[in-house]
Design a protein around this motif. Structure first.
Motif, PDB file in Angstrom:
ATOM      1  N   ALA A 195     -28.034  89.827 130.682  1.00  0.00           N
ATOM      2  CA  ALA A 195     -29.388  90.077 131.176  1.00  0.00           C
ATOM      3  C   ALA A 195     -29.786  91.529 131.018  1.00  0.00           C
ATOM      4  O   ALA A 195     -30.975  91.846 130.855  1.00  0.00           O
ATOM      5  CB  ALA A 195     -29.482  89.653 132.651  1.00  0.00           C
ATOM      6  N   GLU A 196     -28.814  92.437 131.041  1.00  0.00           N
ATOM      7  CA  GLU A 196     -29.135  93.858 130.906  1.00  0.00           C
ATOM      8  C   GLU A 196     -29.679  94.179 129.524  1.00  0.00           C
ATOM      9  O   GLU A 196     -30.465  95.111 129.360  1.00  0.00           O
ATOM     10  CB  GLU A 196     -27.891  94.696 131.189  1.00  0.00           C
ATOM     11  N   TRP A 197     -29.258  93.411 128.511  1.00  0.00           N
ATOM     12  CA  TRP A 197     -29.685  93.666 127.135  1.00  0.00           C
ATOM     13  C   TRP A 197     -30.744  92.664 126.665  1.00  0.00           C
ATOM     14  O   TRP A 197     -31.023  92.586 125.477  1.00  0.00           O
ATOM     15  CB  TRP A 197     -28.484  93.618 126.201  1.00  0.00           C
ATOM     16  N   ALA A 199     -38.189  99.313 126.420  1.00  0.00           N
ATOM     17  CA  ALA A 199     -37.920  98.835 127.780  1.00  0.00           C
ATOM     18  C   ALA A 199     -38.703  99.609 128.828  1.00  0.00           C
ATOM     19  O   ALA A 199     -39.016  99.065 129.890  1.00  0.00           O
ATOM     20  CB  ALA A 199     -36.420  98.916 128.081  1.00  0.00           C
ATOM     21  N   GLN A 200     -39.022 100.871 128.517  1.00  0.00           N
ATOM     22  CA  GLN A 200     -39.725 101.690 129.514  1.00  0.00           C
ATOM     23  C   GLN A 200     -40.412 102.848 128.812  1.00  0.00           C
ATOM     24  O   GLN A 200     -39.875 103.401 127.853  1.00  0.00           O
ATOM     25  CB  GLN A 200     -38.740 102.215 130.573  1.00  0.00           C
ATOM     26  N   ARG A 201     -41.574 103.199 129.309  1.00  0.00           N
ATOM     27  CA  ARG A 201     -42.296 104.375 128.826  1.00  0.00           C
ATOM     28  C   ARG A 201     -42.197 105.450 129.903  1.00  0.00           C
ATOM     29  O   ARG A 201     -42.698 105.266 131.024  1.00  0.00           O
ATOM     30  CB  ARG A 201     -43.758 104.046 128.517  1.00  0.00           C
ATOM     31  N   LEU A 202     -41.550 106.558 129.572  1.00  0.00           N
ATOM     32  CA  LEU A 202     -41.315 107.606 130.545  1.00  0.00           C
ATOM     33  C   LEU A 202     -42.581 108.421 130.790  1.00  0.00           C
ATOM     34  O   LEU A 202     -43.573 108.302 130.061  1.00  0.00           O
ATOM     35  CB  LEU A 202     -40.185 108.518 130.062  1.00  0.00           C
ATOM     36  N   SER A 203     -42.545 109.252 131.835  1.00  0.00           N
ATOM     37  CA  SER A 203     -43.734 110.005 132.227  1.00  0.00           C
ATOM     38  C   SER A 203     -44.161 111.024 131.179  1.00  0.00           C
ATOM     39  O   SER A 203     -45.339 111.380 131.093  1.00  0.00           O
ATOM     40  CB  SER A 203     -43.472 110.716 133.568  1.00  0.00           C
ATOM     41  N   LEU A 229     -37.958 104.555 126.186  1.00  0.00           N
ATOM     42  CA  LEU A 229     -36.593 104.076 126.389  1.00  0.00           C
ATOM     43  C   LEU A 229     -36.449 102.741 125.673  1.00  0.00           C
ATOM     44  O   LEU A 229     -37.112 101.760 126.034  1.00  0.00           O
ATOM     45  CB  LEU A 229     -36.288 103.921 127.876  1.00  0.00           C
ATOM     46  N   VAL A 230     -35.634 102.712 124.628  1.00  0.00           N
ATOM     47  CA  VAL A 230     -35.485 101.504 123.811  1.00  0.00           C
ATOM     48  C   VAL A 230     -34.098 100.909 124.030  1.00  0.00           C
ATOM     49  O   VAL A 230     -33.138 101.614 124.350  1.00  0.00           O
ATOM     50  CB  VAL A 230     -35.703 101.816 122.315  1.00  0.00           C
ATOM     51  N   ARG A 231     -34.013  99.613 123.827  1.00  0.00           N
ATOM     52  CA  ARG A 231     -32.744  98.912 124.036  1.00  0.00           C
ATOM     53  C   ARG A 231     -32.789  97.591 123.285  1.00  0.00           C
ATOM     54  O   ARG A 231     -33.821  96.916 123.254  1.00  0.00           O
ATOM     55  CB  ARG A 231     -32.500  98.677 125.530  1.00  0.00           C
ATOM     56  N   GLY A 232     -31.659  97.221 122.670  1.00  0.00           N
ATOM     57  CA  GLY A 232     -31.609  95.947 121.960  1.00  0.00           C
ATOM     58  C   GLY A 232     -30.220  95.657 121.425  1.00  0.00           C
ATOM     59  O   GLY A 232     -29.343  96.528 121.412  1.00  0.00           O
ATOM     60  N   GLU A 233     -30.017  94.436 120.989  1.00  0.00           N
ATOM     61  CA  GLU A 233     -28.738  93.996 120.459  1.00  0.00           C
ATOM     62  C   GLU A 233     -28.957  92.990 119.336  1.00  0.00           C
ATOM     63  O   GLU A 233     -30.049  92.430 119.186  1.00  0.00           O
ATOM     64  CB  GLU A 233     -27.871  93.363 121.554  1.00  0.00           C
ATOM     65  N   LYS A 234     -27.903  92.774 118.553  1.00  0.00           N
ATOM     66  CA  LYS A 234     -27.958  91.815 117.453  1.00  0.00           C
ATOM     67  C   LYS A 234     -26.608  91.098 117.370  1.00  0.00           C
ATOM     68  O   LYS A 234     -25.556  91.729 117.285  1.00  0.00           O
ATOM     69  CB  LYS A 234     -28.265  92.510 116.121  1.00  0.00           C
ATOM     70  N   GLY A 276     -16.111  84.018 113.208  1.00  0.00           N
ATOM     71  CA  GLY A 276     -16.172  85.303 113.887  1.00  0.00           C
ATOM     72  C   GLY A 276     -17.590  85.648 114.295  1.00  0.00           C
ATOM     73  O   GLY A 276     -18.567  85.127 113.755  1.00  0.00           O
ATOM     74  N   GLN A 277     -17.695  86.524 115.261  1.00  0.00           N
ATOM     75  CA  GLN A 277     -18.976  86.997 115.759  1.00  0.00           C
ATOM     76  C   GLN A 277     -18.977  88.515 115.774  1.00  0.00           C
ATOM     77  O   GLN A 277     -17.995  89.135 116.187  1.00  0.00           O
ATOM     78  CB  GLN A 277     -19.251  86.464 117.166  1.00  0.00           C
ATOM     79  N   GLU A 278     -20.079  89.100 115.334  1.00  0.00           N
ATOM     80  CA  GLU A 278     -20.238  90.541 115.314  1.00  0.00           C
ATOM     81  C   GLU A 278     -21.415  90.916 116.217  1.00  0.00           C
ATOM     82  O   GLU A 278     -22.466  90.263 116.188  1.00  0.00           O
ATOM     83  CB  GLU A 278     -20.496  91.052 113.890  1.00  0.00           C
ATOM     84  N   LEU A 279     -21.220  91.958 117.015  1.00  0.00           N
ATOM     85  CA  LEU A 279     -22.234  92.380 117.977  1.00  0.00           C
ATOM     86  C   LEU A 279     -22.554  93.853 117.762  1.00  0.00           C
ATOM     87  O   LEU A 279     -21.651  94.692 117.699  1.00  0.00           O
ATOM     88  CB  LEU A 279     -21.743  92.167 119.417  1.00  0.00           C
ATOM     89  N   VAL A 280     -23.844  94.154 117.643  1.00  0.00           N
ATOM     90  CA  VAL A 280     -24.329  95.528 117.516  1.00  0.00           C
ATOM     91  C   VAL A 280     -25.303  95.771 118.657  1.00  0.00           C
ATOM     92  O   VAL A 280     -26.250  95.004 118.843  1.00  0.00           O
ATOM     93  CB  VAL A 280     -25.015  95.784 116.160  1.00  0.00           C
TER      94      VAL A 280
END
Length: 227
Positions: A30-32, A147-151, A156-161, A168-172
């Protein structure tokens, strides 16, 4: 009768072993999770006969670069690091002491006809050398969300693939802070321009297990091994 009772237990044990051998599957964190855009309440358009209204979100000449929460941004991974370290230590120490035999009534103390002189000699030395060289390179692209626009306007960006290939599974994963000025016209920012970047590249599955040492081998190469 006893063998018939043991047969289902054996099947259950084999099923558990098969499940453990397959390894954990990918799960959603959930965090990502991608950040949806902020909900905006738009007043209903008035029926005045016009084709375009102010309440309609039609950005014909707006900047396509990400600038709002929920917008999509592509990060170009161009990470390349090289590190080298070398250390050499050499110490040496020599001690020598001679103590003459005590004198008793003007005569040197002797044992077995030999003068009881005392001599101490000591020598210590240490030589140590170590070197370390490390090189890493990560090239690719990953698309994230804001994820957020600072003052101060930074994003603030965040993501995964997740990539599933054969067994096999690869995570970035990547997260960090991006300046809007560093985003190109194609909505791409290099990873070297991401502040406080957290980049991880991991894998799981058959290929990752084949490159992992067993628990017994890890024990013999751990700090708990006395030899």
């Amino acid at each position: 009768m006893l063998d018939r009772c043991r047969f289902p237990l054996v099947l259950c044990a084999l099923a558990l072993l098969a499940g453990c051998a397959s390894g954990p599957r990918a799960h959603d964190d959930a965090e990502w999770a991608p950040t949806p855009p902020s909900a905006q309440q738009v007043a209903p358009a008035q029926a005045d006969g016009s084709i375009y209204h102010d309440q309609q979100n039609m950005e014909l000449f707006a900047d396509p670069r990400a600038h709002r929460v929920g917008d999509i941004l592509t990060v170009a991974l161009v990470e390349s690091t090289q590190a080298s370290k070398k250390a050499t230590t050499s110490t040496s120490k020599t001690d020598k002491a001679n103590i003459a035999s005590p004198t008793v009534l003007g005569q040197n103390l002797s044992i077995g006809g030999k003068v009881a002189n005392i001599g101490l000699d000591g020598e210590r030395s240490f030589d140590g050398a170590g070197s370390s060289t490390q090189s890493n390179q990560l090239v690719g692209q990953i698309t994230v969300t804001v994820a957020q626009r600072l003052s101060n306007g930074n994003l603030l960006v965040r993501g995964e693939k997740w990539l599933t290939i054969n067994q096999g599974q690869e995570l970035v994963r990547i997260s960090g802070i991006v300046r809007p000025q560093d985003i190109g016209q194609d909505n791409v920012v290099p990873s070297t321009r991401v502040a406080d970047a957290r980049i991880s590249y991991t894998g799981r599955g058959t290929l990752a297990d084949a490159n992992t040492r067993g628990w017994l081998s890890r024990f013999f190469n751990s700090k708990w091994m006395p030899f």
